[in-house]
Structures are given as C-alpha cells and as structure tokens.
Design a protein around this motif. Structure first.
Motif, PDB file in Angstrom:
ATOM      1  N   ALA B   6       0.830  -1.206   0.000  1.00  0.00           N
ATOM      2  CA  ALA B   6       0.000   0.000   0.000  1.00  0.00           C
ATOM      3  C   ALA B   6       0.861   1.252   0.000  1.00  0.00           C
ATOM      4  CB  ALA B   6      -0.934  -0.009   1.195  1.00  0.00           C
ATOM      5  N   SER B   9       2.147   2.379  -3.410  1.00  0.00           N
ATOM      6  CA  SER B   9       1.210   2.815  -4.446  1.00  0.00           C
ATOM      7  C   SER B   9       1.173   4.335  -4.519  1.00  0.00           C
ATOM      8  CB  SER B   9      -0.186   2.287  -4.134  1.00  0.00           C
ATOM      9  OG  SER B   9      -0.714   3.005  -3.037  1.00  0.00           O
ATOM     10  N   ILE B  11      -1.319   6.317  -4.151  1.00  0.00           N
ATOM     11  CA  ILE B  11      -2.089   6.917  -3.052  1.00  0.00           C
ATOM     12  C   ILE B  11      -1.365   6.713  -1.720  1.00  0.00           C
ATOM     13  CG2 ILE B  11      -4.239   6.769  -1.746  1.00  0.00           C
ATOM     14  CD1 ILE B  11      -5.689   6.285  -4.314  1.00  0.00           C
ATOM     15  N   GLY B  12      -0.836   5.506  -1.505  1.00  0.00           N
ATOM     16  CA  GLY B  12      -0.094   5.246  -0.274  1.00  0.00           C
ATOM     17  C   GLY B  12       1.063   6.219  -0.119  1.00  0.00           C
ATOM     18  N   LYS B  14       1.325   9.205  -1.360  1.00  0.00           N
ATOM     19  CA  LYS B  14       0.838  10.547  -1.046  1.00  0.00           C
ATOM     20  C   LYS B  14       0.354  10.630   0.398  1.00  0.00           C
ATOM     21  CE  LYS B  14       0.622  13.608  -3.319  1.00  0.00           C
ATOM     22  NZ  LYS B  14       1.548  14.676  -3.801  1.00  0.00           N
ATOM     23  N   ILE B  15      -0.189   9.534   0.903  1.00  0.00           N
ATOM     24  CA  ILE B  15      -0.614   9.526   2.305  1.00  0.00           C
ATOM     25  C   ILE B  15       0.618   9.673   3.203  1.00  0.00           C
ATOM     26  CG2 ILE B  15      -1.570   8.044   4.125  1.00  0.00           C
ATOM     27  CD1 ILE B  15      -3.584   7.019   2.015  1.00  0.00           C
TER      28      ILE B  15
ATOM     29  N   HIS C 177      -6.499  10.045 -11.215  1.00  0.00           N
ATOM     30  CA  HIS C 177      -7.198   9.920  -9.934  1.00  0.00           C
ATOM     31  C   HIS C 177      -8.654  10.367 -10.008  1.00  0.00           C
ATOM     32  CE1 HIS C 177      -3.253   9.083  -8.517  1.00  0.00           C
ATOM     33  NE2 HIS C 177      -3.601   9.093  -7.255  1.00  0.00           N
ATOM     34  N   VAL C 205      -6.916   1.052  -7.895  1.00  0.00           N
ATOM     35  CA  VAL C 205      -5.723   1.888  -7.738  1.00  0.00           C
ATOM     36  C   VAL C 205      -4.486   1.139  -8.238  1.00  0.00           C
ATOM     37  CG1 VAL C 205      -4.184   2.934  -6.027  1.00  0.00           C
ATOM     38  CG2 VAL C 205      -6.654   3.324  -5.897  1.00  0.00           C
ATOM     39  N   ASP C 209      -2.108   2.536 -11.211  1.00  0.00           N
ATOM     40  CA  ASP C 209      -0.650   2.712 -11.104  1.00  0.00           C
ATOM     41  C   ASP C 209       0.077   1.914 -12.181  1.00  0.00           C
ATOM     42  OD1 ASP C 209      -1.092   4.345  -8.979  1.00  0.00           O
ATOM     43  OD2 ASP C 209      -0.382   2.963  -7.438  1.00  0.00           O
ATOM     44  N   CYS C 216      -1.339  12.147  -7.543  1.00  0.00           N
ATOM     45  CA  CYS C 216      -2.156  13.355  -7.428  1.00  0.00           C
ATOM     46  C   CYS C 216      -1.457  14.420  -6.591  1.00  0.00           C
ATOM     47  CB  CYS C 216      -3.489  12.993  -6.798  1.00  0.00           C
ATOM     48  SG  CYS C 216      -4.574  14.403  -6.563  1.00  0.00           S
ATOM     49  N   ASN C 239      -8.999   8.311  -1.376  1.00  0.00           N
ATOM     50  CA  ASN C 239      -7.849   8.203  -0.477  1.00  0.00           C
ATOM     51  C   ASN C 239      -8.266   7.614   0.863  1.00  0.00           C
ATOM     52  OD1 ASN C 239      -6.407   9.421  -2.495  1.00  0.00           O
ATOM     53  ND2 ASN C 239      -6.366  11.445  -1.547  1.00  0.00           N
ATOM     54  N   TYR C 242      -9.028   4.038   0.530  1.00  0.00           N
ATOM     55  CA  TYR C 242      -7.767   3.299   0.354  1.00  0.00           C
ATOM     56  C   TYR C 242      -7.060   3.117   1.690  1.00  0.00           C
ATOM     57  CZ  TYR C 242      -3.482   1.736  -1.919  1.00  0.00           C
ATOM     58  OH  TYR C 242      -2.420   0.987  -2.321  1.00  0.00           O
ATOM     59  N   ALA C 246      -6.122  -0.292   3.445  1.00  0.00           N
ATOM     60  CA  ALA C 246      -4.723  -0.610   3.752  1.00  0.00           C
ATOM     61  C   ALA C 246      -4.569  -0.993   5.225  1.00  0.00           C
ATOM     62  CB  ALA C 246      -3.836   0.581   3.418  1.00  0.00           C
TER      63      ALA C 246
END
Lengths: 637, 225, 249
Positions: B6, B9, B11-12, B14-15, C177, C205, C209, C216, C239, C242, C246
């Motif tokens: 995660a 990825s 998104i991961g 960016k988190i 996104h 997602v 990728d 983003c 997000n 996700y 996760a």
C-alpha cells in the motif's frame, strides 16, 4: 420462403414462459466451448455480452469505438419505461403492452411487445442492483415521471442522462466479464461482412480501424447489435459514426431487412444553423411537459416573439389536439411542425423552426423550478444557439432520431440466417411504425439481458454447429470481397469528398423519404439514389491508405453502404401505400390531415430479401395478427 | 493488502507524504514556540535549549525527525520523477485550466512544491550547520545559543536569507497543508473550503512567527530595541 | 460574417512516428460552427487538395460519449467550463486568432495518429473493479433498498463521468485519480456497491498505477476541465477508502 415468426401458442401472457420452458438448454460445463460473436457495444450488445459471459459462454465483443462505453445508447436522455406501477396509477404489464402496440400504430408483433412489457420490470431491478443511480424521492424510493404523452408515470430516469447510466451499468457488468476472462474485447473494429457456412452464420470479417488489417473471427453464433440507420439522412440526432454497414452486409448475405421505411422524426431538436452542420441535437421530449409550442398566426410574421401578442399566436398542438395538447406522440408533433412551416409560418432565420415557449411555465412555477427540471437542457440550448431560453422561446424543429425498421427477426430474435441474432435498434420487432418515448432503452436491455441469453441457448442446444476455422474458404472469400471493396473505393481518386456524397444522399432521403412522402417523390428518390451511387463510384475522393488509421476510409465504406441501403428505404416507403406512425404518405390521410392506415392491405411486416445491388429485392410478408389489441384509428384529439 | 504494498502505491505514497509533512509542521510549531522564548531573554532561552539538548531522549527524537524528513523528501522526489515519466512528451502550449474554471486550486505555490521543497531542504542543512553545529559559546555552564543567534542575525545578509527562507516555507505550506488534508481523505462539503483557508492562515501564522525572530534579533543587536 | 483562423495542429503519422505542429488556415469559419465542424471543413479542404486529413476522435457531438478530446490553446476541451471539445463553438474565438491543437498527452494514452489517442487504460481500470458483482437474474425488487435522495444524487454526480480523459490530459502528473475516484465514489456511495468497497479501491488503484499514470498533487485542475465538473472531493474519498483498506478495516 415463408417467414415463421415462431411465436409460441397459448394466451399472450404465457407465451414467453412457454417459450422459455420449451427452449433447449446448454449444460454449464459445455458453455465455454461455444464462441459467440457480438457486434456492437451499446445497450443491446453490452448487456448481451455481459449476460452470456456470466452464463459461461466464450464471448467476443466487437465495436467501432475506442471503448465499449462510447456506443450511442449513451446519448439517450429521457428515460426507460417499466410497468412497475410504483405510482399506483393503474399501470400494468398489459397497459404498457397496449400503449406500445397502439403507439406503434399497430405495425408491431403483439407477442414481442408483450414480452417486452413483461421483462421491463426485471430491467429496472437489474439496473438498480448494478448501481445505476436512478432519480429518487426524499423517501429513498425511485422516482417516476410521465413521458411522451403516457397517461401513467412509468418512466425511470437518471437526470437527463438515462441512456448514459444504463449503458455504463451494462458496460461495468461487461468489464467484469472481461476481467473474468469470459469476454474478449475487440475495440476499434468494424464488421465488414458476415460469414455464412453451411447456411449458418459462423463468423465475421472485420477491419481493425487502427492497423487496417482485415480479421476473421469464427464462432457458433453471431449477435448483431449495431444500432439503427438514422445517419442515412446525413443530419440526425445519431452520432456521426452510427451506420448501417454491419446490418447491411448481413442483409447482403441473406438476412431480410424489415420495414426500413419506419423511421422516427423527433419533434424537439435544435434547428439547423448552416451548411457546416454535422449533426442535430435533441432536446429531451420532457420539455413538452411544460413548454408550449406555437408559431405566429400570420405567415411571414417576422416580429420578435415577445412582440407577438397571444391573439396573434397559434398554439397549434393545443388547438388541434385539445386532449393531448403539447404531449401528442412524436410522429404527430413532428408532422404538425412541418405543416405550419410549409404554410410559411415557421420562425427563425430559415423559417424552419417553431417556438417552444416556457414563459407561462416560468410565470406559474418560477424560474427555479424550471431550472431544477430542465437546467441542463437550457444550458445546452444556450451553448449551441447563443440564445437564452429563459428570456426568449426555444426554437425547435424535427430531426431524424430513431429507426424502427431493421433486420427481420423471429420471436427468438433469430434472423432469416440461422445463427444470426439481431438485437436492439438493429432489429425491427417491437416498435412497429412509431416508437414511444423511453421505449428504446427498454428494448435494447430486454433483448440483451433477458431474451438473447435464453434464445441463444435454445439455438446452440438444438443445432449442430460443426467446427469452422477462420481459414475456411468462406472466410477467405469474405475477406477478399471486403478487401476488394476497400481497394476499389481508394482507387476511384475522384474530385468529390465523401461528405459531399453523404450530404447528397441525406438531402434526397430528407426531401422525399422524410416526414412526408408521396408516390412521385419516392419514384424520384429511387432514380436519384441510383444516379448518386454511380457518381460515387466514379468520382469519390478517399485520401490515405488502407493500412493505417484512416477515418475517411471507414466513412467511405459506410456512405457506400448507405447509397445501396437508401434505395431499399425508398422502395419500402413506396410499396407501403398507407400512412402509419412515422411513415406518412400524403395520398393516405384523413380529411383533417391525420395518418390513414389501411389495415385490410398493409397489416404486415415487409421483409425484403436482397437480390443484388440495383436489382429489385424480393418482398416477403409476415402477416400481423392482433388477438389482444384491436387496431383502431389513433386519436389524440 | 500488505501495508508495504500500500505504501508503494501512488495513493499510499501521497498519504505518507501528507503524514510526514504534517509531522514536520507540528515540529515547526514546537520549534517556533521554543524560539519565541528568545523574546523572554537569554536565561529563559538558554535554559529551554539546555533542557532540550540535555535530555538523552533528544537523540531518539532527532533520529525520528530526520527519518520523517528523509521519508518526506524521498517520497516527493520519487513522486516527481515518476510523474515526469507519466508524460514523456510535453505540450507545446500550456495554460492553467484555472483560467476557464475557478474551481481549480492551482497556484504558483502548488506548481512549485518541489522547488520550494528542495530549497527548504538546503536551508535546513545550512540552518543546522549555523546553529546546531555552529560556534559553541557557554554561559553559566550551559550552551549560550542566545549569543550565537544575536551574533548571526546582526548580519543583514543572514537576516535577509532567513526571511527569504521563511517566505519559501510559507509558500510550501500554502498548498501543502490543505493538500495533506486532501491526501488523507479529509473532505466535507462545508468544511473543506474552510480548511483550504485555514491551511493558508496557518502557513502565514507560522511563517509570520519565524519572520519575527531574525528581525527582532537584528534590531536587538543594533540596539534599536 | 465568416472568420479566418490559423491552426497549429499536431500531426503524427503513427504511434512510433515523430510528430510536429503544422500550420493551416481555416477560412469561412462561421461563429455558429462547433470546433469539430470547423475541423471537418478544414479536412474537406485537405482532401480536395490531395492531403491527408487531420485524424481526431469524435462521435456523439453532444458532449456525452467522451470520444472527443483536444487540447485547445493549452487547455483540454478548450475555453468553456463544463464542456467537451465538441461543445465548443467558434464564436468563442476571434477573427485572426491562432489556435494550437494538440492531443491528450500521457504515457498511458499513446498517440495513435495525429490527435487520436488510445484510452484503453481507462477500460482496464474499470475491469479491475469498477462494477458491482451481480449476475443478471439475481436482483431484488428495485425499491427493496431505499437510498436517500442526496446520496443517490451524489452517486449520480460521480456516475456522470464520460471517461474522456481530460483530467489526465490537464494534470501536470498525468494522473487518473479523478476518473478512478469518480467510479469508486459512485459505487461506494450506494448500498449496492458497499460489499466490494475495500476490494474495489485496492484493485482499481493498483491497475491505475500499473498503467503508468502519475500521482495526485491535489491541484484540482482536473475538476476545472472535467466536462461534468466532478469534484476532487471524490479523490479525497478514494484516499480515505484506500487508507481504510490498507489498514485492514
């Protein structure tokens, strides 16, 4: 050859159950051995491919777009009918059936229409379960509206984008099957020929629109879901790539073409603004719920609409049809608009439009309510015309919208070629001579989700289909023929563009085979079409080469087919010496100008058999028997 | 899904950038609070610094802070490189879509995050060299950072450099704070627009606080105050 | 009052061929023409002159099929907010203007020819999980599960996505996104999509990728060019989904 509609016996309400019970089945373990070719990715094609994939068949899906989601079903605005009777207003399967047969002016096959009404309720359940975000009420239940003059509220909708949402629902189910490996996707492919082996449809030849390569695909059945032929008129509300090619090539291989003259002209479109126009934009029929249609009483009255007092206006639909008023069916509204324009009372620069006025509705309900109901349509109108419909009346004019005719199919959607099924707008079966609003989406999905899965199984389970390789002679022959046609059109190297020919064929069709037809005009149309077809093959200019992405070449093939098809269209209109639904023959009208049906002579489906380009096709008649709904003169007065 | 997968990825990543960014912001608040003790005079300031340096846990904290910082840098730099390769051919003409629709949040700040970020990293290195690893004065048996700061900010060049650096950090936070909230999935029809404003207010507040220190010190060293 | 405009159009013979901007003059441009009708006219002239017409995708010409997509003077879908390329009209330009026309550019959207790109990556993202797993025949009555109107409306806001790819084209990172999150939000908001919510976001997602889209930067340029004005609130939602997935929730 006699046409067997294969409608099961028994009471109408039990026919479909009986058919389903009598159907042959295919063992689940055997299904993946069957390859089924589906051509077209609209509502009919996507839903059929998804449901056949779910059942375990091996499906190959072909479409001309870069993605299945772009098929023109996506553009349907208004809604989808279903006999749910959620409004407790007296709707029922029987009433939807009745309305559809009557709306089609008694030229549809009763049993098909009844089945359509039956499965309509399942379609809504299916779509909601897929996540289609239909409009809802505050209580959380589905909203309905009355549509196209129906006396009950049975239309489900998703803002002005119902077709989009239904297609995306089917597309998502389809992509789930792609992921599961049951459906193989072939985007940017155009079917150029149907391959018939041993009397059975066993595959297709298609052109890869990026590489130009001709491909052969073999299977045990072919489902044609390629839509209608509205773009034969050049200007229509159809997408610019919509075409008759797949259906026409199947026709040339032996599939009968039924009732091509039944074309629908939609009354509420944005009028033509100039020669450059490439398509016409539909304004949803729902606008007629609140808008009032009028023209000046005096011919040639060029005053701006605001300066024309009520006394000088003719609200002609309300005047002629006091009980239905502005909500008369599409064919009636379209003809009435043409009539007032022919009298010189049309408005706008060209004189080819009528007003659709919201001033009263805005006064009565407030601009906010009108915005809530039609905001997106008003915006779209303003964007295209640069006029603000909140301030000045909209101008509308009829445009070609849908084609009820199509390849002939029996009750199981099988064409006259065994193994070739035809679904959705591409077939002729359910709408008769005129389609009611919100019925096209219903039919496309009914065919794909709830009819074809059973009837295809019946065909496969009951028919021996010996293995056929894509290298079979029949495929080679079809490929060579397609290649020859491509080479021929590229070799002309004339001086006129393809679009010029398309415009010309469109003008002939609109003038002589449009809203109002007569013997002399239709005869003339046939002559002119033939002349134009000859000119095309001598003088067309097609740029580029064949082994490339060449949209002009794709276009040339489609226009070439239209030049053949248009002759059949005119011929069918000529032979049907009556007026019914969208087919209006000037010779056959009541004293007050309404369509005059001739049930004693024309209560049949005209199914045409191809005999060669330019040769007169053979006419086969399937008599229409009405056991339930007795034909009467439609009256909306 | 494994956390490791995660975090790799888009998104991961960016988190993680958001979380580390917010952690660094929290650090900045603490850092500013401590620095503002300078206004209270040498004793208070040096005592506070000593309490901080003298605590053995400071090494753990420093390692943590450095890891957070490096993770933030690594993830953003890798992200920028990956994003560059996501568009191999550049547009010949480029305009902001904001020009046609004000719903865009694009700003000079948002388009220069990597530039302001890299500058900030370089600044942090100089800053550490100047203070943490700078001249060690002693007063009353503990390190006299008060004197060091007074000395450094008596030079107008340093003052200007710090002001510029704080401006750059302001710029970075201008987009960074609300962006972090968006990356973490914070969204609300009413609160999101306010959050956007809050992010900018906070970035101005923190940078304003940091602006104050070199100016104050400079004026103090020149005897104006 | 016909106008004349100068066009600088990206011409590229094939996916591997080099491309460049070529200059054309469009005369007799009528203000009521749509942008694509103007290109139709230019193409007619090119064909008559024996040249290869400019290839571009287009179909419904009423802003719903998502086929068309050009970058006009540096902005995907041109100057009008909430519009697709086919809905832009020439009255938005002035006589004598120079207009640059380029294809949507992204590694995940390779150019096939001129202004035509391959957006198959979007289909593969949907195939990775952009659906409700239910077979025909298994549906309960449509009114069995009430859905509050505002929830249905928000789902519809997201479901409106036409898959044109302008969000990718405008994004400095060529990120997908907004597209991906619109489908995740549409289905995730509805009770019918709830069961697969976690699985869906992870798989979509992952596919996004793998296709080579960027990440983003929360600038919201995508929202500004989206013909359906889908909000980046959906990206925040994705997000969040996700993060939950996760963390195994």
């Amino acid at each position: 050859m006699t046409l067997d509609s294969r409608v099961p016996g028994g009471p109408i309400a039990e026919k479909w159950d009986r058919r389903k019970f009598e159907n042959k089945l295919v063992n689940p373990a055997n299904r993946r051995k069957y390859e089924i070719i589906v051509v077209g990715t609209g509502l009919a094609g996507a839903s059929a491919a998804a449901s056949l994939g779910e059942l375990g068949y091996k499906v190959k899906l072909f479409g001309i777009h870069d993605s299945p989601r772009r098929a023109h079903s996506i553009a349907a605005q208004g809604g989808i009918n279903a006999a749910k009777n959620y409004r407790n207003d007296g709707d029922s399967i029987y009433r939807l059936f009745y309305d559809t047969v009557k709306g089609g002016d008694y030229r549809a096959r009763e049993a098909n229409v009844y089945r359509l009404a039956q499965v309509s309720v399942d379609i809504i359940d299916q779509c909601v379960a897929q996540g289609v975000p239909f409009a809802r009420e505050y209580g959380g239940l589905l909203d309905n509206r009355s549509f196209g003059g129906a006396q009950v509220s049975r239309t489900f909708y998703a803002r002005g984008q119902t077709g989009q949402q239904l297609l995306l629902g089917a597309y998502q189910s389809l992509m789930r099957q792609v992921d599961a490996g049951t459906v193989d996707l072939y985007p940017r492919r155009e079917m150029l020929d149907l391959v018939v082996v041993g009397g059975q449809a066993r595959g297709i030849v298609c052109r890869h629109l990026v590489t130009g390569e001709l491909e052969s695909h073999a299977g045990q059945a072919v489902l044609l879901c390629s839509g209608g032929y509205g773009t034969v008129f050049y200007l229509s509300t159809n997408a610019v790539n919509s075409n008759v090619t797949a259906a026409w090539r199947a026709h040339k291989r032996g599939a009968f073409f039924a009732n091509p003259c039944f074309t629908q002209i939609h009354p509420t479109c944005i009028p033509v603004s100039g020669d450059h126009q490439s398509k016409l934009t539909l304004m949803s029929e729902s606008l007629r719920n609140d808008g009032r249609v009028w023209v000046p009483k005096a011919p040639g009255d060029k005053r701006p609409p605001a300066q024309i007092p009520d006394a000088d206006r003719d609200y002609y639909l309300e005047r002629r049809y006091p009980s239905f008023g502005n909500l008369v069916p599409r064919d009636v509204a379209s003809r009435a608009a043409k009539a007032v324009c022919d009298e010189g009372r049309g408005v706008g620069e060209t004189g080819l439009s009528v007003y659709l006025d919201f001033a009263d509705a805005i006064r009565r309900l407030g601009a906010d309510t009108i915005t809530a109901r039609y905001g997106n349509l008003f915006d779209m109108y303003k964007r295209i015309t640069d006029e603000d419909p909140y301030q000045v009346p909209m101008r509308i004019y009829p445009a070609v919208h849908y084609t009820m005719g199509g390849l002939w199919v029996d009750y199981t959607l099988l064409s006259t070629i065994p193994g070739l099924f035809v679904l959705g707008e591409a077939n002729f079966s359910d709408h008769g001579a005129n389609r009611l609003g919100a019925s096209a989406l219903m039919q496309g999905l009914a065919d794909g989700y709830f009819v074809a899965p059973y009837t295809v199984a019946n065909y496969l389970g009951g028919t021996a289909t010996p293995p056929v390789s894509p290298e079979h002679d029949a495929f080679k022959e079809a490929r060579a023929a397609s290649q020859a046609r491509i080479d021929q059109v590229l070799a002309v190297k004339g001086s006129r563009t393809i679009r010029q020919f398309h415009r010309a064929i469109g003008a002939i069709c609109w003038d002589y085979v449009g809203m109002s037809r007569n013997e002399e005009g239709l005869q003339k149309a046939v002559t002119e079409i033939r002349r134009l077809r000859e000119a095309f093959w001598q003088d067309v200019s097609v740029p580029g080469d064949r082994n490339n992405l060449n949209p002009a070449l794709d276009y040339a093939g489609r226009v070439a087919d239209y030049l053949e098809f248009a002759e059949l269209l005119a011929l069918d209109a000529l032979e049907r010496r009556e007026s019914c639904g969208g087919h209006f023959r000037e010779e056959f009208q009541t004293p007050d100008g309404e369509a005059l049906r001739r049930d004693d002579q024309f209560s049949y489906v005209a199914a045409w058999e191809f005999q060669g380009v330019g040769a007169r096709p053979a006419l086969h008649k399937e008599p229409l028997v009405f056991e339930e709904v007795h034909p009467s003169q439609r009256s909306y007065k | 899904m494994r956390l490791q997968q995660a975090s790799a990825s888009s998104i991961g990543s960016k988190i993680l950038v958001a979380l580390t960014g917010l952690a660094l912001f929290v650090f900045l608040i603490g850092h500013l609070a401590g620095n503002l003790l300078f206004l209270a005079g040498p004793e208070a300031f040096n005592q506070y610094a000593h309490a901080l340096i003298g605590n053995p846990l400071v090494y753990v904290a420093e390692v943590g802070l450095l890891s957070v910082f490096l993770l933030h840098v690594a993830k953003t730099v890798a992200g920028v490189l990956a994003n560059r390769s996501a568009r191999p051919t550049a547009y010949a003409t480029r305009r902001w879509a904001k020009a046609k629709n004000p719903r865009s949040r694009k700003s000079l700040a948002s388009t220069t995050m990597i530039v302001t970020g890299v500058f900030t990293a370089l600044f942090v290195a100089t800053h550490l060299a100047t203070f943490k690893f700078g001249t060690v004065y002693e007063a009353a048996g503990i390190r006299d950072l008060y004197r060091l700061q007074l000395e450094i900010f008596s030079a107008p060049g340093y003052v200007v450099f710090y002001l510029v650096a704080m401006g750059v950090i302001l710029f970075h936070l201008w987009h960074g704070l609300s962006s972090a909230a968006q990356s973490l999935g914070v969204d609300h029809p009413q609160w999101t627009p306010r959050l956007l404003v809050l992010g900018r207010v906070l970035s101005v507040a923190i940078a304003g606080g940091f602006f104050l220190i070199p100016i104050y010190t400079f004026l103090l060293s020149r005897g104006v105050l | 009052m016909a106008m004349t405009v100068t066009l600088k159009v990206w011409r590229q013979a094939g996916p591997a061929a080099p491309g460049r901007l070529e200059t054309y003059t469009a005369t007799n441009v009528h203000p009521d023409m749509s942008f694509l009708e103007m290109l139709d006219v230019v193409n007619e002239d090119l064909i008559r002159a024996g040249q290869d017409p400019i290839a571009f995708d287009s179909d419904c010409r009423e802003g719903i099929c998502g086929s068309c997509g050009l970058v006009i003077n540096g902005i995907p879908h041109g100057p009008d907010a909430g519009a697709t390329t086919c809905q832009v009209h020439m009255r938005r330009f002035r006589n004598g203007d120079t207009i640059t026309i380029e294809p949507f550019r992204a590694r995940a959207f390779p150019v096939l020819k001129d202004l035509v790109v391959d957006r198959g990556a979007f289909d593969r993202i949907i195939a990775a999980g952009g659906y409700v797993s239910m077979n025909v025949g298994g549906a309960p009555d449509a009114n069995a599960v009430p859905i509050p109107k505002d929830v249905a409306d928000r789902a519809m806001d997201n479901a409106q996505c036409i898959g044109c790819g302008a969000c990718v084209a405008v994004c400095k990172n060529a990120a997908a996104h907004l597209f991906t999150s619109a489908k995740i939000a549409h289905l995730g908001l509805l009770p019918q999509g709830e069961a697969e919510r976690g699985r869906r976001v992870v798989q979509m997602v992952e596919q996004m990728d793998a296709e080579g889209f960027g990440s983003c930067s929360n600038e919201g340029e995508c929202e500004a060019v989206c013909p359906k004005q889908i909000s980046i609130a959906s990206i925040a939602r994705m997000n969040r989904d996700y993060l939950k997935a996760a963390l195994g929730k």
